[in-house]
Design a protein around this motif. Structure first.
Motif, PDB file in Angstrom:
ATOM      1  N   UNK A 176       0.831  -1.202   0.000  1.00  0.00           N
ATOM      2  CA  UNK A 176       0.000   0.000   0.000  1.00  0.00           C
ATOM      3  C   UNK A 176       0.874   1.264   0.000  1.00  0.00           C
ATOM      4  N   UNK A 177       1.948   1.221   0.795  1.00  0.00           N
ATOM      5  CA  UNK A 177       2.831   2.397   0.832  1.00  0.00           C
ATOM      6  C   UNK A 177       3.457   2.624  -0.539  1.00  0.00           C
ATOM      7  N   UNK A 178       3.929   1.539  -1.143  1.00  0.00           N
ATOM      8  CA  UNK A 178       4.589   1.664  -2.445  1.00  0.00           C
ATOM      9  C   UNK A 178       3.635   2.213  -3.488  1.00  0.00           C
ATOM     10  N   UNK A 179       2.466   1.596  -3.555  1.00  0.00           N
ATOM     11  CA  UNK A 179       1.494   2.027  -4.556  1.00  0.00           C
ATOM     12  C   UNK A 179       1.157   3.511  -4.345  1.00  0.00           C
ATOM     13  N   UNK A 180       0.951   3.853  -3.091  1.00  0.00           N
ATOM     14  CA  UNK A 180       0.590   5.232  -2.776  1.00  0.00           C
ATOM     15  C   UNK A 180       1.706   6.191  -3.185  1.00  0.00           C
ATOM     16  N   UNK A 206     -14.316   0.387   4.255  1.00  0.00           N
ATOM     17  CA  UNK A 206     -15.172   0.118   3.114  1.00  0.00           C
ATOM     18  C   UNK A 206     -15.477   1.330   2.257  1.00  0.00           C
ATOM     19  N   UNK A 207     -14.805   2.448   2.514  1.00  0.00           N
ATOM     20  CA  UNK A 207     -15.021   3.635   1.669  1.00  0.00           C
ATOM     21  C   UNK A 207     -13.884   3.756   0.676  1.00  0.00           C
ATOM     22  N   UNK A 208     -14.175   3.376  -0.561  1.00  0.00           N
ATOM     23  CA  UNK A 208     -13.108   3.378  -1.561  1.00  0.00           C
ATOM     24  C   UNK A 208     -12.950   4.752  -2.180  1.00  0.00           C
ATOM     25  N   UNK A 209     -13.851   5.647  -1.873  1.00  0.00           N
ATOM     26  CA  UNK A 209     -13.727   7.005  -2.404  1.00  0.00           C
ATOM     27  C   UNK A 209     -14.504   7.187  -3.694  1.00  0.00           C
ATOM     28  N   UNK A 210     -14.324   8.407  -4.267  1.00  0.00           N
ATOM     29  CA  UNK A 210     -15.046   8.796  -5.471  1.00  0.00           C
ATOM     30  C   UNK A 210     -14.070   8.869  -6.629  1.00  0.00           C
ATOM     31  N   UNK A 225      -4.262  -2.111  -5.129  1.00  0.00           N
ATOM     32  CA  UNK A 225      -4.114  -2.640  -3.771  1.00  0.00           C
ATOM     33  C   UNK A 225      -5.117  -3.768  -3.541  1.00  0.00           C
ATOM     34  N   UNK A 226      -6.285  -3.638  -4.145  1.00  0.00           N
ATOM     35  CA  UNK A 226      -7.292  -4.694  -3.993  1.00  0.00           C
ATOM     36  C   UNK A 226      -6.812  -6.005  -4.597  1.00  0.00           C
ATOM     37  N   UNK A 227      -6.315  -5.936  -5.820  1.00  0.00           N
ATOM     38  CA  UNK A 227      -5.829  -7.152  -6.481  1.00  0.00           C
ATOM     39  C   UNK A 227      -4.656  -7.748  -5.699  1.00  0.00           C
TER      40      UNK A 227
END
Lengths: 305, 280, 340, 317
Positions: free
Chosen positions: D22-26, D77-81, D289-291
């Motif tokens: 997650x850190x890397x992707x971000x 569970x809030x993936x955003x817009x 991140x989901x995958x």
């Protein structure tokens, strides 16, 4: 194909990495290896395909039938003819010339990712095997973290960030396969390090580094060569897939994956446009896989008898 | 003897000669920090006099191979120390062990795994000479081959071109390279065919005389130890249960385990006696 | 009629002959020892008798169980013989047992392969068998996995499997080689007792003359795929006729618990054991034999010499004292060692 | 006890991997040149409106806080817009999953149906020509990239004989049959390679059993070859196969991204690639991140089951 590539790489890693420790690999001398090589169809076929590919890539720098980038709209989407053996694409570029030039990208992609994976993975694996303890643990667990992350996904993310480029994609693939190399290296190095001849070397005062250089490396070289060959095919799969998705080599440079991607829009007009580069990729992957398997048959003493 | 090495003066008054190699209160625990480890050796004392032939006998799990590695300073004891001519060698960094390495060498059990398959015999024999600056390989390698009864032409070949017995000769030649005073042999004939075993035993016996070697012979084979050694140390589960002169121990074993071990040796013509009588 | 009768058994690997013309008969309750070193063909002989050779090896000749030839049977018929009439114990008890199956089940499986019974009955029988091979807590130990047992215990499990269906013949291939001496002594005593109780014939394969001599009334010495000497154990030991047997015997006798330990040089057989496929043509021992002559280029038939059989053109004549050269010249001719 | 410790260790590695991913992707996506707001509003936008949007998206906060907001949202569970469509990402994702999940499962089925028989035949007949032929076939299967295989299938079944759709997707709600039909070719393209790779492992592990001492013991007991293989082979052969199976699933998931592109299926992969094209970075972050999470979780589960299958693991002294 899983360009996530993981299974292929695992196919590569599994049989040799954590195999039974014991017989240190590669007791064959070159002459013996050569005699066996002539009886390994995998090696002969694979070797031939790879050799042709490399020659094609080199040749393309000096000669191709036509300029692979030369646009000629008036002959767009012409089928095979005596002038253009494999026909022309939607811009009238010669397909054969683009295929030959595309070999460059494929070889380049393989070399970059194998070099990255090997140059970092092999020392890391050797180091982990030699030192053991916490350092070993740290290296291998870091490897697990990288290994868990799908390679293609990493490449897609990087492409999203930095824009489409062959090199960027291949660095991502190379990094993703560092753990594979590290694991294979560590596993086979451990087998060598636990042998009595290493103990004997320590008993006559050889230091760890000298033991690695004089005993471990020569004994695991064969396994690493096999590994490199198989990883090459994984890299080709990944690179062509990224090109196909438009996330790798940007146009107009000729690349096999990208040729298929474009040809997909003209399937009704000329399906062969997609078939030719498809065959090229197929042969390249097959070639490196067979080469790897063949080398393993010839070099890995555990598979003898 | 070479006096560049820090050899302490033998106490003048002492009637018993100082041991050339000795283990003092040595224990070894493998793995596990919080007392979970496996105890391979517990508080072992062994004293090897110069020129002696000492057999260390025991079955699997007795700790005999561990003891061999400790005596070779290839591993560090958990407690206790190893002394060579009175100097502590256990736990020393490798650079301070050079003269020790020259004087104490080892031969292993499995001649398959004890020779690097990627090296020619010449290099295998030359490596110790190079590593320890122990002589010119061009003259020493042929001499060593002569000493163990292999033709000089062997130098060009690889280990896999030899049979088990021949390989063990190569391993012995490698150990003799630095002109050691002490030879530690860890089950050197156990992996060999019966018809070849006697050759290697004869060779060892001859070399002990020729090179004035002190021999530490580690084995599970009571008969072979008896043949080769004047003193015996019996190990059982990491502890010494009996030690003494060979003739005495074999004739009048005092410890129950030694008796069981001797009774279990198969002899021509009758079944060996299992420990505790016929039925367990 | 013999329980097991092997006639001219020959095993080939491509063009190489691994076992050449082995014949022997076994009566019920009889014990035959096969002595041999690496490459002698002793293990291959046992596997061929069981019909368990690797696909690349081909066996010819006859293996008669009663009047039926095992080599001529269908696979299904052979399966009935294996584990039923004939059982085998292997050298490495660690790898010979399935690591992922509890030992009780592995024994029960041997029972159910040949006898109609319920799972529970087979389990019950397996526990009884474990008790017979001297497990102290059979009901609990039946639930162990092989890695939880000691080497000796594992080999006793193998033995329990072998006697599960009251076999007429038990083949044991180096059953104690991987074990410690004290455990070996236990194992041998147990085997001797069980074989007697079952009235089974035993074929004990070993490299150790002493082990065989204590267990078996008959002995067969193999070298390079051939039987070179065979007969009553006591007679063979008293007066070995083949130079190889004599050499082995002299070596064993010279390094034992009651030999003269001060002697500098013990008798030995010169040279090396060739690799499989590299034994000389004719008598396989002639490259290491001091009695060899040109005649030895032809394999001598095995025939009566004195009170037993030997295959030698120049058999040793006198009683006992074998004539082994005591020359200190050891080196084996490298060319003779047979490898490329 | 030590088995439980081992499992806990693996769990820790899983969490560490997820955190690292997650850190890397971000970070990779956060250090991009040019602000997302600029991209969304286009080059014509005024600096003021860009600044306003940046603030609205929370992109003016410090990096660590942006990261914390993102991960916090994911965990609740809030993936955003979506930056581009303005729609909740979860809604888009759940629609895409209806394509991707069935596709992967069908691909898996195809793979297993190919791998098990092929692997068994080539192992049991390893010494015969038929075994060698099957082996060679799997070698060929491995070398066909999914997208090449997919296009060949399109050429044969859609362009030439018009048997199955060449692409596109009708939702399950509209027509289950149509939806299924449009997933057949993609599933085959996806499954063939995975099957070919898996078959090599099935073959290798069956061969290992056939050459083992305990198989010989089983045969010495009088079990027939197939009987011995079934009783002693299944579990032992499964151990290595299961290990690869996790990787296979990873391969299928990633392969699906490519296959969806070939067959223009509106799945997660297509969504991801579009998001990359549109620079819809939050969507890219979420999907990647989901995958990864799914793949890592699968590897973790495989590792656990591997420990269950092999009694030796974790019980060594």
């Amino acid at each position: 194909m899983s360009i996530g590539g993981d299974p292929v790489a695992a196919a590569v890693a599994a049989p040799i990495s954590d195999g039974p420790a014991g017989a240190p690999a590669g007791t064959a001398r070159l002459s013996v290896a050569w005699r066996r090589a002539r009886h390994s169809p995998s090696l002969l076929i694979g070797g031939t395909i790879v050799a042709i590919m490399v020659l094609m890539a080199i040749l393309s720098f000096v000669w191709t039938p036509y300029n692979p980038l030369g646009i000629a709209p008036q002959i767009a989407l012409h089928g095979p003819s005596s002038a253009h053996l494999l026909g022309t694409d939607q811009y009238g570029r010669d397909v054969l010339s683009r295929l030959i030039a595309g070999a460059r990208i494929t070889i380049y992609a393989g070399v970059v990712s194998v070099l990255i994976a090997g140059l970092i993975g092999i020392p890391a694996g050797l180091f982990a095997a030699q030192r053991g303890g916490l350092l070993d643990e740290a290296i291998m667990r870091t490897g697990d973290v990288i290994y868990g992350f799908p390679a293609l996904l990493a490449a897609i993310t990087l492409s999203a960030a930095l824009g489409a480029s062959t090199t960027v994609a291949m660095i991502a693939i190379g990094i993703a396969y560092i753990p594979v190399f590290a694991r294979v290296t560590r596993g086979s190095a451990l087998a060598v390090l636990s042998s009595d001849f290493v103990l004997a070397a320590r008993a006559y005062g050889r230091r760890p580094f000298a033991v690695l250089r004089r005993h471990v490396l020569p004994n695991i070289a064969a396994i690493l060569i096999v590994q490199a060959s198989l990883l090459f095919s994984v890299a080709i799969l990944a690179e062509t897939a990224l090109d196909f998705l438009g996330l790798g080599t940007p146009p107009p440079t000729a690349s096999w994956g990208q040729m298929i991607g474009t040809a997909q829009n003209y399937l009704a007009e000329d399906p062969m446009l997609a078939v030719w580069p498809g065959i090229a990729i197929f042969l390249a992957v097959l070639g490196f896989n067979l080469l790897g398997d063949g080398l393993r048959e010839v070099l890995d003493p555990r598979l003898r008898q | 003897m070479d006096s560049t090495d820090a050899v302490p003066a033998v106490p003048a008054a002492s009637a018993v000669p100082a041991p050339i190699l000795a283990a003092r209160g040595v224990s070894k625990v493998y793995g596990g920090q919080r007392g979970l480890g496996v105890r391979a050796l517990a508080d072992v004392d062994v004293s090897i006099a110069e020129g002696a032939t000492v057999g260390i006998v025991g079955e699997s799990g007795s700790g005999k191979s561990t003891l061999a590695r400790l005596l070779m300073a290839l591993e560090t004891p958990t407690t206790g120390e190893i002394r060579y001519r009175g100097e502590v060698v256990s736990g020393l960094p490798e650079r301070r062990l050079r003269s020790f390495r020259r004087r104490v060498q080892i031969v292993f059990q499995d001649p398959m795994s004890s020779l690097d398959p990627r090296m020619r015999v010449h290099d295998i024999l030359a490596e110790p000479l190079r590593a320890l600056d122990a002589g010119d390989e061009r003259t020493r390698v042929p001499e060593l081959l002569d000493a163990v009864g292999l033709p000089r032409t062997s130098a060009r070949l690889y280990p896999h071109e030899f049979s088990g017995g021949q390989r063990q000769r190569i391993a012995i030649a490698r150990a003799l390279g630095p002109m050691p005073e002490v030879l530690v042999a860890d089950e050197p004939v156990s992996a060999l065919d019966v018809s070849v075993r006697a050759q290697i035993l004869n060779l060892l016996k001859r070399l002990i005389g020729e090179f004035s070697l002190t021999l530490v012979f580690i084995s599970h084979d009571m008969a072979v130890v008896r043949h080769l050694c004047d003193e015996v140390v019996v190990l059982y589960r990491g502890e010494i249960v009996e030690t003494g002169e060979t003739d005495q121990i074999y004739a009048r074993p005092r410890h129950e385990y030694t008796r069981a071990l001797l009774a279990a040796v198969p002899a021509l013509g009758h079944l060996p006696t299992p420990p505790g009588g016929a039925a367990a | 009629m013999s329980t097991l009768s092997v006639r001219n058994l020959t095993v080939t690997l491509g063009a190489a002959v691994v076992v050449d013309g082995v014949s022997f008969d076994l009566e019920p309750g009889q014990r035959l020892g096969i002595i041999g070193e690496s490459g002698s063909g002793k293990t291959v002989t046992a596997l061929a008798v069981m019909g368990l050779l690797a696909p690349s090896l081909r066996a010819t000749g006859q293996v008669l169980i009663g009047d039926r030839d095992l080599l001529a049977m269908t696979e299904r018929q052979r399966c009935e013989v294996r584990g039923g009439t004939m059982a085998m114990v292997f050298q490495e008890p660690m790898t010979a047992l399935n690591p992922t199956m509890r030992v009780g089940r592995q024994i029960a499986e041997a029972i159910r392969a040949h006898q109609r019974c319920t799972r529970a009955e087979a389990r019950q029988r397996a526990t009884e068998l474990l008790a017979r091979v001297e497990f102290t807590d059979p009901a609990r130990q039946a639930r162990s996995y092989p890695h939880q047992l000691s080497g000796g215990q594992r080999q006793r499990v193998m033995l329990a499997m072998a006697i599960a269906c009251d076999p007429a013949v038990i083949l044991a291939d180096e059953p104690t080689t991987a074990l410690d001496v004290t455990v070996q002594a236990q194992m041998l005593a147990l085997m001797a007792r069980l074989v007697t109780e079952e009235n089974a014939a035993l074929v004990l394969i070993s490299h150790d003359l002493a082990v065989v001599s204590g267990m078996c009334e008959r002995v067969m010495v193999m070298y390079g795929g051939h039987v070179v000497e065979s007969g009553n154990t006591a007679q063979v030991l008293a007066a070995p006729r083949h130079p190889y047997t004599a050499g082995l015997l002299a070596t064993s006798a010279a390094v034992s618990l009651d030999s003269d330990r001060t002697r500098l040089e013990v008798p030995y057989i010169p040279g090396q054991v060739p690799a499989v496929g590299s034994f000389p043509a004719g008598c396989p021992f002639r490259s290491r034999c001091d009695r060899a002559t040109a005649e030895c280029a032809v394999m001598p038939p095995i025939e009566a010499v004195g009170d037993h059989l030997a295959a030698c053109h120049h058999p040793l004549g006198g009683p006992a004292s074998p004539q082994i050269p005591a020359s200190p010249q050891i080196p084996a001719d490298l060319a003779e060692s047979g490898k490329e | 006890m030590s088995a439980l410790l081992q499992a806990l260790r693996r769990l820790l590695i899983l969490i560490a991997s997820l955190f690292a991913a997650s850190v890397l992707v971000f970070l990779v996506l956060a250090v991009l040149p040019g602000s997302p707001a600029q991209v969304i509003l286009g080059t014509q936008a005024t600096p003021a409106s860009v600044a306003a949007l940046t603030a609205k998206l929370g992109l003016d906060k410090p990096l660590w806080q942006q990261y914390a907001d993102w991960v916090g949202g994911l965990l609740t569970g809030h993936l955003g817009i979506s930056y581009i469509s303005g729609q909740p990402i979860w809604a888009q994702l759940s629609a895409a999953l209806q394509v991707t999940v069935p596709l992967i499962l069908m691909g898996l089925a195809v793979g297993v149906l190919i791998a098990v028989p092929l692997g068994m035949i080539s192992a049991l007949r390893a010494d015969r020509p038929s075994g060698a032929l099957v082996s060679a076939l799997s070698q060929v299967g491995i070398a066909i990239p999914t997208f090449v295989g997919g296009i060949l299938l399109i050429i044969v079944f859609a362009v030439t004989v018009h048997l199955l759709p060449s692409g596109g997707f009708v939702t399950w709600q509209q027509s289950p049959v149509q939806a299924f039909r449009s997933l057949i070719l993609p599933a085959i393209a996806l499954g063939v390679v995975e099957g070919a790779i898996l078959s090599r492992f099935v073959r290798a592990s069956i061969l290992e059993v056939l050459r083992s001492d305990y198989y010989r013991t089983a045969r010495a007991k009088g079990l027939r070859p197939l009987q011995a293989l079934r009783r002693h082979g299944t579990r032992n052969a499964l151990i290595p196969v299961v290990t690869v199976f996790g990787l296979e699933m990873a391969g299928l998931i990633v392969g699906a991204i490519v296959v969806e592109n070939v067959f223009t299926l509106p799945g997660v992969g297509t969504m991801l690639l579009q998001a990359v094209d549109n620079r819809d970075l939050l969507l890219v972050q979420d999907v990647v991140i989901g995958v990864s999470a799914v793949v890592l979780l699968l590897n973790f589960l495989v590792d656990l089951s591997y420990r269950l299958l092999d009694p030796r693991v974790g019980s060594r002294p």
